[in-house]
Design a protein around this motif. Structure first.
Motif, PDB file in Angstrom:
ATOM      1  N   HIS A 217       0.727  -1.088   0.034  1.00 12.95           N
ATOM      2  CA  HIS A 217      -0.105   0.024  -0.210  1.00 12.95           C
ATOM      3  C   HIS A 217       0.947   1.329  -0.105  1.00 12.95           C
ATOM      4  CE1 HIS A 217      -3.145   2.954   1.196  1.00 12.95           C
ATOM      5  NE2 HIS A 217      -4.024   1.842   0.883  1.00 12.95           N
ATOM      6  N   LYS A 218       0.306   2.205  -0.679  1.00  9.25           N
ATOM      7  CA  LYS A 218       1.290   3.534  -0.775  1.00  9.25           C
ATOM      8  C   LYS A 218       1.426   3.903   0.798  1.00  9.25           C
ATOM      9  CE  LYS A 218       2.492   7.620  -1.991  1.00  9.25           C
ATOM     10  NZ  LYS A 218       3.830   7.978  -2.683  1.00  9.25           N
ATOM     11  N   TRP A 219       2.682   4.500   1.047  1.00 12.15           N
ATOM     12  CA  TRP A 219       2.940   5.302   2.213  1.00 12.15           C
ATOM     13  C   TRP A 219       3.861   6.279   1.751  1.00 12.15           C
ATOM     14  CZ3 TRP A 219      -0.011   5.154   6.200  1.00 12.15           C
ATOM     15  CH2 TRP A 219       0.292   6.173   7.229  1.00 12.15           C
ATOM     16  N   PHE A 220       4.399   7.292   2.564  1.00 11.72           N
ATOM     17  CA  PHE A 220       4.845   8.144   2.069  1.00 11.72           C
ATOM     18  C   PHE A 220       6.422   8.356   2.503  1.00 11.72           C
ATOM     19  CE2 PHE A 220       0.428   9.431   2.310  1.00 11.72           C
ATOM     20  CZ  PHE A 220       0.332   9.977   1.137  1.00 11.72           C
ATOM     21  N   ALA A 221       7.302   8.941   1.824  1.00 14.67           N
ATOM     22  CA  ALA A 221       8.721   9.298   2.172  1.00 14.67           C
ATOM     23  C   ALA A 221       9.416   7.937   2.880  1.00 14.67           C
ATOM     24  CB  ALA A 221       8.949  10.272   3.093  1.00 14.67           C
ATOM     25  N   ARG A 222       8.989   6.803   2.431  1.00 12.33           N
ATOM     26  CA  ARG A 222       9.800   5.443   2.860  1.00 12.33           C
ATOM     27  C   ARG A 222      11.281   5.733   2.722  1.00 12.33           C
ATOM     28  NH1 ARG A 222       6.287   0.760   3.436  1.00 12.33           N
ATOM     29  NH2 ARG A 222       4.159   1.020   2.510  1.00 12.33           N
ATOM     30  N   ARG A 223      11.903   5.184   3.858  1.00 14.00           N
ATOM     31  CA  ARG A 223      13.268   5.214   3.852  1.00 14.00           C
ATOM     32  C   ARG A 223      13.715   3.989   3.445  1.00 14.00           C
ATOM     33  NH1 ARG A 223      12.206   9.924   3.568  1.00 14.00           N
ATOM     34  NH2 ARG A 223      13.968  11.194   4.269  1.00 14.00           N
ATOM     35  N   PRO A 224      14.995   3.918   2.891  1.00 10.83           N
ATOM     36  CA  PRO A 224      15.586   2.702   2.420  1.00 10.83           C
ATOM     37  C   PRO A 224      15.537   1.505   3.319  1.00 10.83           C
ATOM     38  CG  PRO A 224      17.096   4.599   1.851  1.00 10.83           C
ATOM     39  CD  PRO A 224      15.931   5.019   2.881  1.00 10.83           C
ATOM     40  N   GLY A 225      15.056   0.466   2.930  1.00 13.86           N
ATOM     41  CA  GLY A 225      15.217  -0.771   3.692  1.00 13.86           C
ATOM     42  C   GLY A 225      16.420  -1.337   3.969  1.00 13.86           C
ATOM     43  N   THR A 226      17.293  -1.127   2.934  1.00 11.93           N
ATOM     44  CA  THR A 226      18.860  -1.304   3.049  1.00 11.93           C
ATOM     45  C   THR A 226      19.387  -0.697   4.116  1.00 11.93           C
ATOM     46  OG1 THR A 226      19.414   0.208   0.970  1.00 11.93           O
ATOM     47  CG2 THR A 226      19.220  -2.256   0.835  1.00 11.93           C
ATOM     48  N   LEU A 227      19.011   0.707   4.334  1.00 19.98           N
ATOM     49  CA  LEU A 227      19.436   1.504   5.571  1.00 19.98           C
ATOM     50  C   LEU A 227      19.172   1.115   6.984  1.00 19.98           C
ATOM     51  CD1 LEU A 227      20.663   4.062   6.849  1.00 19.98           C
ATOM     52  CD2 LEU A 227      18.843   5.239   6.368  1.00 19.98           C
ATOM     53  N   PHE A 228      17.987   0.566   7.045  1.00 15.03           N
ATOM     54  CA  PHE A 228      17.736  -0.092   8.603  1.00 15.03           C
ATOM     55  C   PHE A 228      18.250  -1.390   8.429  1.00 15.03           C
ATOM     56  CE2 PHE A 228      14.736   3.644   8.448  1.00 15.03           C
ATOM     57  CZ  PHE A 228      14.807   4.125   9.799  1.00 15.03           C
ATOM     58  N   ARG A 229      18.209  -2.149   7.724  1.00 20.48           N
ATOM     59  CA  ARG A 229      18.958  -3.573   7.654  1.00 20.48           C
ATOM     60  C   ARG A 229      20.593  -3.328   8.254  1.00 20.48           C
ATOM     61  NH1 ARG A 229      18.732  -8.937   6.412  1.00 20.48           N
ATOM     62  NH2 ARG A 229      20.797  -9.784   5.879  1.00 20.48           N
ATOM     63  N   SER A 230      20.962  -2.375   7.654  1.00 19.32           N
ATOM     64  CA  SER A 230      22.374  -2.023   7.911  1.00 19.32           C
ATOM     65  C   SER A 230      22.546  -1.456   9.401  1.00 19.32           C
ATOM     66  CB  SER A 230      22.966  -1.013   6.847  1.00 19.32           C
ATOM     67  OG  SER A 230      23.000  -1.355   5.712  1.00 19.32           O
ATOM     68  N   LEU A 231      21.575  -0.747   9.594  1.00 12.99           N
ATOM     69  CA  LEU A 231      21.643  -0.398  11.047  1.00 12.99           C
ATOM     70  C   LEU A 231      21.231  -1.574  12.202  1.00 12.99           C
ATOM     71  CD1 LEU A 231      19.790   3.104  10.740  1.00 12.99           C
ATOM     72  CD2 LEU A 231      22.331   3.017  11.400  1.00 12.99           C
ATOM     73  N   ILE A 232      20.580  -2.296  11.719  1.00 11.49           N
ATOM     74  CA  ILE A 232      20.255  -3.164  12.621  1.00 11.49           C
ATOM     75  C   ILE A 232      21.378  -4.360  12.707  1.00 11.49           C
ATOM     76  CG2 ILE A 232      18.826  -5.367  12.968  1.00 11.49           C
ATOM     77  CD1 ILE A 232      16.490  -3.450  11.838  1.00 11.49           C
ATOM     78  N   LEU A 233      22.093  -4.436  11.651  1.00  9.70           N
ATOM     79  CA  LEU A 233      23.248  -5.568  11.699  1.00  9.70           C
ATOM     80  C   LEU A 233      24.344  -4.878  12.315  1.00  9.70           C
ATOM     81  CD1 LEU A 233      22.925  -7.240   8.173  1.00  9.70           C
ATOM     82  CD2 LEU A 233      21.883  -7.868  10.247  1.00  9.70           C
ATOM     83  N   SER A 234      24.416  -3.521  12.096  1.00  3.02           N
ATOM     84  CA  SER A 234      25.686  -2.852  12.740  1.00  3.02           C
ATOM     85  C   SER A 234      25.482  -3.029  14.346  1.00  3.02           C
ATOM     86  CB  SER A 234      25.686  -1.409  12.092  1.00  3.02           C
ATOM     87  OG  SER A 234      25.991  -1.323  10.887  1.00  3.02           O
ATOM     88  N   GLU A 235      24.389  -2.867  14.704  1.00  8.93           N
ATOM     89  CA  GLU A 235      23.985  -3.063  16.121  1.00  8.93           C
ATOM     90  C   GLU A 235      24.136  -4.263  16.606  1.00  8.93           C
ATOM     91  OE1 GLU A 235      23.381  -1.374  19.956  1.00  8.93           O
ATOM     92  OE2 GLU A 235      24.145  -0.455  18.301  1.00  8.93           O
ATOM     93  N   PHE A 236      23.672  -5.444  15.958  1.00  3.61           N
ATOM     94  CA  PHE A 236      23.473  -6.653  16.675  1.00  3.61           C
ATOM     95  C   PHE A 236      24.411  -7.800  16.085  1.00  3.61           C
ATOM     96  CE2 PHE A 236      18.642  -5.517  17.040  1.00  3.61           C
ATOM     97  CZ  PHE A 236      18.832  -5.054  18.407  1.00  3.61           C
ATOM     98  N   ALA A 237      25.019  -7.641  14.940  1.00  2.00           N
ATOM     99  CA  ALA A 237      25.734  -8.779  14.139  1.00  2.00           C
ATOM    100  C   ALA A 237      27.321  -8.624  14.683  1.00  2.00           C
ATOM    101  CB  ALA A 237      25.749  -8.626  12.713  1.00  2.00           C
ATOM    102  N   GLY A 238      27.752  -7.601  15.418  1.00  2.25           N
ATOM    103  CA  GLY A 238      28.885  -7.804  16.107  1.00  2.25           C
ATOM    104  C   GLY A 238      30.139  -7.839  15.031  1.00  2.25           C
ATOM    105  N   ALA A 239      29.851  -7.252  13.911  1.00  2.52           N
ATOM    106  CA  ALA A 239      31.143  -7.205  12.737  1.00  2.52           C
ATOM    107  C   ALA A 239      30.838  -6.089  11.833  1.00  2.52           C
ATOM    108  CB  ALA A 239      31.180  -8.585  11.852  1.00  2.52           C
ATOM    109  N   PRO A 240      31.762  -5.592  11.037  1.00  4.09           N
ATOM    110  CA  PRO A 240      31.374  -4.474  10.156  1.00  4.09           C
ATOM    111  C   PRO A 240      30.403  -4.946   9.187  1.00  4.09           C
ATOM    112  CG  PRO A 240      33.652  -4.988  10.173  1.00  4.09           C
ATOM    113  CD  PRO A 240      33.120  -5.879  11.035  1.00  4.09           C
ATOM    114  N   VAL A 241      29.495  -3.849   8.839  1.00  4.52           N
ATOM    115  CA  VAL A 241      28.247  -4.301   8.155  1.00  4.52           C
ATOM    116  C   VAL A 241      28.477  -4.819   6.770  1.00  4.52           C
ATOM    117  CG1 VAL A 241      28.079  -1.931   6.986  1.00  4.52           C
ATOM    118  CG2 VAL A 241      25.930  -3.280   7.432  1.00  4.52           C
TER     119      VAL A 241
END
Length: 738
Positions: free
Chosen positions: A33-57
């Motif tokens: 469904h349409k929503w506005f100004a969606r931020r990149p999923g790749t950005l938030f995946r990178s942030l989550i992995l940077s926080e939880f994965a314990g290694a460079p993204v």
């Protein structure tokens, strides 16, 4: 450190840039469904992995992950990107939004769907609808005389002349289609309405039907319009009381069988085409609608534009053929016995509305319909585009054009298939390849896998109670001051959707998508910067109280005005968190209609906030020269990722760092009990002491290595990985604790 050491600006920027160009190819889930100004999923995946994965993204991004037992919250879930990315890697998620449409859309995105059953149901709907309305979209090919299918129906608004009292067309220009994607330019004759193919717009020649000289400039300019009958110059509004009328003047169509000629097929409507439009009007007049909304359009920053044009009710934004088709569609949806399928089809109808209305425009270059929300508002133009409600498939079964049921259901099916088998897209040597991330999935449950907690709430985040030490992270994209008025825009869909799922929306307790506590700047509702600041601080405070010790609150933000950054700075300080990082990332598409040519930035700052932790020593600065060293290095990383930063991008990057450093300076003796206006003044005074945008730009260089050691900014001496990205190692010998 985690995000502060594992995040890689260049690596993530390249991912985000590629995604935002064709976001639906990288994250098909957004097509639910349409929503506005969606931020990149790749950005938030990178942030989550940077926080939880314990290694460079860059080392973890394409690997499967399961962070079972971790809980991530988003207090401004909107379209749900952070929640979807967290859910995909196994986290429990809690999403909150005051807008009931957000809760519905995210629920549809995450909830499991039987794809085979959905495809059968959607095909059945289209077949039933075709039997009822299909003939209304037929036409005849002007080259072969054979029956054809109307793809787009183009209507021009009409005015009533003050002098002769006759109706006349309101054309700003007579160019219907240029030669970018067609074999010639198509121009409407200003005298007889014939469609003429023109090779050279500088010398368009005469009309093939009436021999009158072809004009490109229309009869409407600013707030004046010349009557074609008597020559009188009329002043706006041109149509008198009520909404404006429209006249069908052109059709783009698809021929049956082999194409009779190269390029697109256009025609001036003939008598049969006009008769079909009249038939739709009669059929609608004989219908007793159950699902077409009766609500009046309420006043608002965006809706006032509609009211000024004479629209008073939502149903007035549609013509009779659209209303007849939408009502028939809704009746078929309501008759679906399976609730999950009924909700999916109701969501489809809601999303279809943005193309099935008389505010859609025709893109003269791309030769397609532009949906009502293409500019994040309610644009009222003079030429409107009506799409075939059924949609058209090619001989290979691929949807053609936009705006019909086949387009919406095809995208929805791909979105839900992505939930079962998510992937990433890798670009090498100019070729894009899908890389399956096996073991990851989106949903609340799946056969053979442990269920995940998905807690979605339609409420104000200030009223939500979360236990202390219950959240491993907050990832969010909060509203920005003066933002798009999501509440006002989504009401357009909401008044239809509530009729198809009344029990679910009644349970949410919202009669409208608007709310007095909505966190936006809004002139009509008299919400200013102080109200925005206080509301943001209250939400951040609630979230921070539920975070585990040292867990991050991470959010994206950008704005053209520095004052608006004062709001997020004060909110961070009131919350008692320290901003440990401000990282730039492209998050919008520069070619977007609402951005292109405006001077706005496509770069968000990712703010990372914690109660305690560590930050890079190289990220601390005292003046404009010190900040310029940081910005120069970040610009080099963004350019290396393929971005060409503009002045607007530089502005937002600088504002982000000034905000972070002002929080750093003020955190030790901040008094959150001061009046909001006073806190904003103190914060902005501190920002001014740190430097100015002009001073930073004077000190920028294209060679950041000579200004600051890269390991101070990004970690130890970088090494090249297999993809050529410079690693940011987790060693934190130069870190500063707080």
């Amino acid at each position: 450190m985690t995000i502060e050491s594992h995040y890689n600006i260049g690596f993530v920027a390249e991912l985000a840039l590629r995604e935002k160009q064709i976001q639906q190819n990288y994250r098909p889930i957004i097509a639910v469904h349409k929503w506005f100004a969606r931020r990149p999923g790749t950005l938030f995946r990178s942030l989550i992995l940077s926080e939880f994965a314990g290694a460079p993204v860059q080392d973890t991004f394409y690997q499967p992950h399961t962070f079972a037992g971790r809980t991530v919250a988003d207090p401004f879930m909107g379209g749900g990107t952070p929640l979807l990315e967290a859910n995909r890697v196994g986290c429990d998620v809690i999403g909150v939004d005051i807008n009931p449409m957000a809760a519905w859309v995210v629920g549809e995105e995450i909830e499991h769907l039987d794809l085979a059953a959905y495809e059968a149901a959607s095909n059945s709907l289209i077949e039933q609808l075709a039997a009822k309305v299909g003939d209304l979209y037929s036409t005849r090919c002007i080259h072969t005389g054979e029956e054809a299918t109307g793809k787009y129906f183009l209507w021009v608004k009409q005015g009533r002349c003050e002098a002769c009292e006759k109706d006349f067309d309101l054309f700003q220009g007579y160019l219907l289609a240029d030669d970018t994607r067609h074999i010639a330019n198509v121009v409407v004759c200003s005298c007889c309405g014939e469609l003429n193919e023109v090779t050279d717009l500088k010398s368009p020649g005469s009309c093939t039907a009436c021999s009158v000289e072809i004009k490109l400039k229309g009869n409407v300019h600013r707030n004046k319009a010349t009557c074609c009958h008597c020559g009188h110059t009329n002043s706006a509004p041109f149509h008198g009381e009520g909404p404006p009328g429209h006249r069908l003047f052109a059709i783009e169509y698809i021929a049956a069988g082999p194409k009779p000629r190269p390029g697109r097929l256009f025609k001036r409507p003939d008598a049969d085409d006009l008769a079909r439009a009249m038939k739709a009007r009669r059929q609608w007049g004989e219908t007793s609608p159950e699902f077409v909304p009766t609500e009046a359009i309420p006043a608002g920053d965006e809706t006032n534009r509609l009211i000024r044009w004479g629209y008073r009710y939502w149903r007035e934004l549609f013509n009779e053929r659209q209303l007849f088709g939408l009502e028939a569609s809704a009746q078929i949806v309501a008759g679906q016995n399976d609730q999950r399928l009924r909700h999916a089809l109701a969501t489809n109808l809601s999303d279809l509305l943005r193309y099935q209305n008389m505010l859609c425009r025709y893109d003269t270059m791309a030769l397609k319909s532009l949906d009502i929300f293409s500019v994040h508002g309610f644009p009222v133009g003079y030429v409107q585009c009506e799409s075939n409600i059924l949609g058209i498939r090619s001989e290979k079964g691929v949807p053609v054009g936009s705006g019909g049921w086949v387009n919406i259901t095809d995208k929805y099916a791909k979105a839900k298939a992505y939930c079962d088998a998510p992937f990433e897209v890798v670009s090498r040597g100019g070729r894009k390849t899908k890389v399956p991330i096996r073991g990851e999935w989106i949903g609340e449950q799946r056969p053979g896998a442990s269920p995940r907690r998905v807690d979605l709430r339609c409420a104000s985040s200030t009223a939500v109670q979360l236990p202390a030490n219950s959240l491993d992270a907050i990832f969010t994209d909060p509203p920005y001051f003066g933002m798009v008025q999501y509440g006002e825009l989504m009401e357009f869909c909401y008044v239809w959707l509530t009729r198809l799922a009344p029990d679910q929306f009644n349970a949410m307790g919202h009669q409208t998508t608007r709310h007095e506590a909505e966190l936006t700047g809004n002139n009509t509702a008299e919400r200013g910067l102080a109200e925005f600041t206080s509301g943001l601080a209250a939400v951040f405070g609630k979230g921070a109280g539920a975070l585990k010790s040292g867990a991050p609150l991470v959010f994206t933000y950008h704005h053209n005005k520095l004052d608006a950054y004062g709001a997020i700075g004060v909110a961070m300080l009131d919350t008692g968190l320290t901003c440990s990082a401000s990282l730039p990332c492209p998050a919008e598409m520069g070619g977007s209609i609402h951005i292109h040519g405006t001077g706005s930035s496509i770069v968000d700052t990712v703010f990372v906030c914690r109660e305690h932790g560590k930050t890079r020593a190289g990220w601390l600065f005292e003046n404009s020269k010190g900040l310029a060293r940081i910005v120069s290095a970040e610009l080099a990383a963004l350019r290396g990722a393929g971005m060409r930063p503009t002045d607007g991008d530089i502005r937002c990057i600088v504002y982000g760092h000034l905000t972070r450093m002002a929080v750093w300076r003020l955190r030790s003796d901040w008094d959150a009990d001061r009046p909001t206006e006073r806190k904003l003044a103190i914060f902005m005074q501190t920002v001014e002491l740190l430097g100015s945008l002009a001073e930073v730009k004077m000190n920028l260089t294209d060679d950041p290595i000579h200004l600051v050691r890269r390991d101070d900014l990004f970690g130890e001496t970088p090494s090249e990985n297999q993809d050529g990205f410079r690693e940011t190692l987790s060693e934190d010998r130069d870190a500063v604790a707080f």
